[in-house]
Scaffold this motif. Structure first.
Motif, PDB file in Angstrom:
ATOM      1  N   UNK A 235      64.587 -21.037  64.699  1.00 19.47           N
ATOM      2  CA  UNK A 235      63.702 -22.183  64.854  1.00 19.47           C
ATOM      3  C   UNK A 235      63.513 -22.408  66.360  1.00 19.47           C
ATOM      4  N   UNK A 236      62.627 -23.280  66.699  1.00 16.26           N
ATOM      5  CA  UNK A 236      62.464 -23.582  68.119  1.00 16.26           C
ATOM      6  C   UNK A 236      61.288 -22.846  68.743  1.00 16.26           C
ATOM      7  N   UNK A 237      60.597 -22.003  67.963  1.00 18.32           N
ATOM      8  CA  UNK A 237      59.413 -21.334  68.512  1.00 18.32           C
ATOM      9  C   UNK A 237      58.156 -21.853  67.830  1.00 18.32           C
ATOM     10  N   UNK A 238      58.333 -22.995  67.131  1.00 20.23           N
ATOM     11  CA  UNK A 238      57.230 -23.557  66.364  1.00 20.23           C
ATOM     12  C   UNK A 238      56.089 -23.966  67.289  1.00 20.23           C
ATOM     13  N   UNK A 239      54.874 -23.684  66.849  1.00 18.91           N
ATOM     14  CA  UNK A 239      53.700 -24.092  67.604  1.00 18.91           C
ATOM     15  C   UNK A 239      53.372 -23.163  68.760  1.00 18.91           C
ATOM     16  N   UNK A 240      54.127 -22.074  68.929  1.00 18.41           N
ATOM     17  CA  UNK A 240      53.886 -21.130  70.019  1.00 18.41           C
ATOM     18  C   UNK A 240      53.105 -19.930  69.470  1.00 18.41           C
TER      19      UNK A 240
ATOM     20  N   UNK B  14      56.518 -26.854  61.122  1.00 16.99           N
ATOM     21  CA  UNK B  14      57.379 -25.667  61.067  1.00 16.99           C
ATOM     22  C   UNK B  14      57.266 -24.975  59.709  1.00 16.99           C
TER      23      UNK B  14
ATOM     24  N   UNK C  77      64.508 -18.505  53.372  1.00 19.82           N
ATOM     25  CA  UNK C  77      65.186 -19.793  53.492  1.00 19.82           C
ATOM     26  C   UNK C  77      65.139 -20.233  54.951  1.00 19.82           C
ATOM     27  N   UNK C  78      64.677 -21.464  55.179  1.00 22.30           N
ATOM     28  CA  UNK C  78      64.466 -21.875  56.580  1.00 22.30           C
ATOM     29  C   UNK C  78      65.494 -22.875  57.088  1.00 22.30           C
TER      30      UNK C  78
ATOM     31  N   UNK D 292      53.897 -23.234  59.344  1.00 22.18           N
ATOM     32  CA  UNK D 292      53.866 -22.049  60.200  1.00 22.18           C
ATOM     33  C   UNK D 292      54.669 -20.905  59.560  1.00 22.18           C
TER      34      UNK D 292
ATOM     35  N   UNK E   1      53.304 -17.170  58.480  1.00 25.11           N
ATOM     36  CA  UNK E   1      53.842 -15.903  59.003  1.00 25.11           C
ATOM     37  C   UNK E   1      54.459 -15.067  57.893  1.00 25.11           C
ATOM     38  N   UNK E   2      55.043 -15.724  56.905  1.00 25.41           N
ATOM     39  CA  UNK E   2      55.713 -15.009  55.826  1.00 25.41           C
ATOM     40  C   UNK E   2      54.759 -14.680  54.680  1.00 25.41           C
TER      41      UNK E   2
ATOM     42  N   UNK F 225      65.440 -16.690  59.560  1.00 24.07           N
ATOM     43  CA  UNK F 225      64.648 -17.756  60.191  1.00 24.07           C
ATOM     44  C   UNK F 225      65.476 -18.997  60.499  1.00 24.07           C
TER      45      UNK F 225
ATOM     46  N   UNK G  11      63.328 -29.456  58.887  1.00 20.88           N
ATOM     47  CA  UNK G  11      62.096 -28.784  59.261  1.00 20.88           C
ATOM     48  C   UNK G  11      60.957 -29.801  59.292  1.00 20.88           C
TER      49      UNK G  11
ATOM     50  N   UNK H 181      54.350 -16.189  69.628  1.00 18.89           N
ATOM     51  CA  UNK H 181      55.485 -15.709  68.831  1.00 18.89           C
ATOM     52  C   UNK H 181      55.042 -15.563  67.373  1.00 18.89           C
ATOM     53  N   UNK H 182      55.468 -14.490  66.727  1.00 22.44           N
ATOM     54  CA  UNK H 182      55.199 -14.314  65.302  1.00 22.44           C
ATOM     55  C   UNK H 182      56.454 -13.737  64.672  1.00 22.44           C
ATOM     56  N   UNK H 183      57.034 -14.475  63.727  1.00 23.99           N
ATOM     57  CA  UNK H 183      58.294 -14.044  63.111  1.00 23.99           C
ATOM     58  C   UNK H 183      58.053 -13.719  61.645  1.00 23.99           C
TER      59      UNK H 183
END
Lengths: 341, 133
Positions: free
Chosen positions: A105-110, B47, B38-39, B50, B54-55, A101, B43, A113-115
């Motif tokens: 980054x950079x796809x936040x709030x979209x 973020x 780990x992000x 989110x 997802x995790x 991850x 952040x 997209x699901x990661x």
């Protein structure tokens, strides 16, 4: 602790595209084989729509950064993307540090997209046991493209070829000479090559080596054996169905700046179209399902073995072997008889 | 067959780039058998929330050395609750004055770990909390 959401509720929410339900469902298929069966049974009829793309390659070639750049490119074209990023579980502690991850980054709030990060746990071949199930869940939740990033693969981690429609093998300059490129394994499963970090010295040589390998290469074996498991590779399809004409492209990318990434996306879309027109998509899906079937039956056999062959029973057999009253093959044959359901 | 794993998100919200502590903790939690996502640094609370969703993590560990914890932590908690993750354990590490720690706990931070905390204390805290203690 609040009560967990009932599985039925989770399934119906997931099919509506609820993100928390999807996330929780993935955890359940990872954690619990009985739940996995329940959930996959319920969503399977809603799968088969997404294009499944595997991204593999050696550690440090830039897979995560490239996946992130591909997500951006797909989003610009209006397509939704699910990402499954697999990292290794420590064989010593059973823990895992999942760091993909950091590059995504950079796809936040979209919402398109699901990661999801996934540890291999007891999976082999560069994927987790639950990877195939998680891909089905992302598919059922409605994502158009599913990108699966394998663990940093060596030369023989080719499990991805049996679960994806399209395999991208990521290379980087300076990792080896031409002989590396003609060795068996990873390179044989590519539908598309991406030579990433192409702004670095030696990129042209890496591209040339791969192209040379592709020109001189014979057909890859159609059936291969991996970890004792029969597998059929994707690359075999492109060779054996060469009449329909898929020639494996070698593309240069610079994932950090996005260079060449749209072209890579175009190549993936061309491959997707080719899969549909040539009938290879159906063939690959068939192989994928056959692979899942074999894997599940194998797991059931193993579980049955663990249930039947108690430590006491095994100790007894071992002692009899040590006294030379029986031998390993006869002991195994006797044990097999006990395995009947 | 059950194979449950405790999943922990380790994140650094805000603008300071001092990620040594977060990385040491991430590594220690991995060695304790947890799955650690780990992000990285810088952040936003959005973020982090989110990623936590997802995790599907059990624990969110925040490392803050910038002094902005009074703004960042409540925001992360608010977002987690809004998205249905009221049950996630939120831990904070960094240089946090005692009076701030009291307020943050009232706002939903489960534990605050200051300088000198050992990895073992954090691991024990998580194990106990996950066991329903």
């Amino acid at each position: 602790m609040p009560k967990p959401v009932p599985t039925q509720q989770l399934i119906s929410d997931l099919l509506e595209g609820d993100r928390l339900a999807l996330a929780r469902a993935i955890s359940r298929v990872e954690d619990d084989a009985a739940e996995a069966a329940r959930i996959v049974r319920a969503v399977f009829a809603h799968t088969g729509r997404a294009h499944l793309i595997g991204v593999t390659g050696a550690p440090g070639t830039g897979k995560s950064t490239l996946v992130s750049a591909l997500v951006e490119s797909y989003r610009a074209s209006g397509v939704t993307v699910g990402v499954l990023a697999v990292d290794p579980t420590s064989p010593f502690s059973g823990g895992a540090l999942l760091g993909d991850r950091v590059r995504m980054t950079g796809h936040s709030g979209d919402a398109g997209v699901f990661i999801r990060s996934m540890a291999t746990r007891r999976g082999t071949g560069g994927l987790a046991k639950a990877s195939a199930d998680a891909m089905l869940l992302l598919d059922a939740a409605g994502f158009d493209r599913i990108l699966v990033e394998t663990v940093g693969a060596g030369q023989a981690e080719i499990e991805i070829a049996s679960v994806a429609d399209t395999v991208v093998v990521v290379e980087a300059p300076g990792l080896g000479d031409e002989v590396q490129a003609i060795k068996a394994g990873l390179l044989e499963i590519a539908d598309v090559f991406a030579v990433n970090k192409a702004d670095r010295k030696g990129a042209a040589r890496t591209v040339a080596a791969l192209e040379m390998m592709l020109e001189t290469g014979g057909a890859a074996a159609q059936t291969i054996f991996h970890h004792g498991q029969r597998m059929e590779t994707g690359a075999a399809t492109s060779e054996t169905e060469a009449g329909d004409g898929w020639s494996i492209p070698v593309l240069e990318t610079v994932a950090v700046s996005g260079g060449g990434v749209d072209e890579l996306r175009d190549a993936l879309e061309r491959h997707r179209a080719w899969l549909g027109e040539s009938g290879a998509r159906t063939a690959r899906e068939g192989r994928r399902l056959d692979h899942m079937l074999q894997t599940l039956v194998q797991a059931e056999f193993l579980a049955r073995m663990e249930r039947t062959l108690s430590p006491a029973l095994r100790r007894d057999l071992v002692e009899r072997m040590q006294r030379r009253e029986t031998d390993p093959y006869s002991a195994a044959a006797d044990s097999m008889k006990k395995l009947s359901p | 067959m059950k194979d449950s794993q405790i999943r922990v998100l380790v994140a650094k919200p805000g603008l300071d780039g001092h990620d040594r502590g977060a990385k040491v903790i991430a590594r220690a939690l991995r060695d304790a058998g947890f799955e650690v996502i780990y992000t990285g640094i810088r952040q936003t609370p959005q973020m982090i929330a989110e990623a936590a969703l997802q995790e599907d993590v059990d624990v969110v560990g925040l490392s803050i050395l910038s002094g902005a914890h009074m703004t960042l932590c409540p925001k992360v908690i608010e977002l987690l609750h809004a998205q249905g993750q009221e049950d996630v354990l939120v831990l904070l590490g960094g240089i946090i004055p005692d009076e701030d720690a009291v307020q943050l706990k009232a706002a939903g931070v489960h534990a605050v770990f200051g300088p000198g905390t050992t990895s073992a204390e954090i691991i024990d805290y998580i194990r106990t909390a996950m066991a329903g203690g």
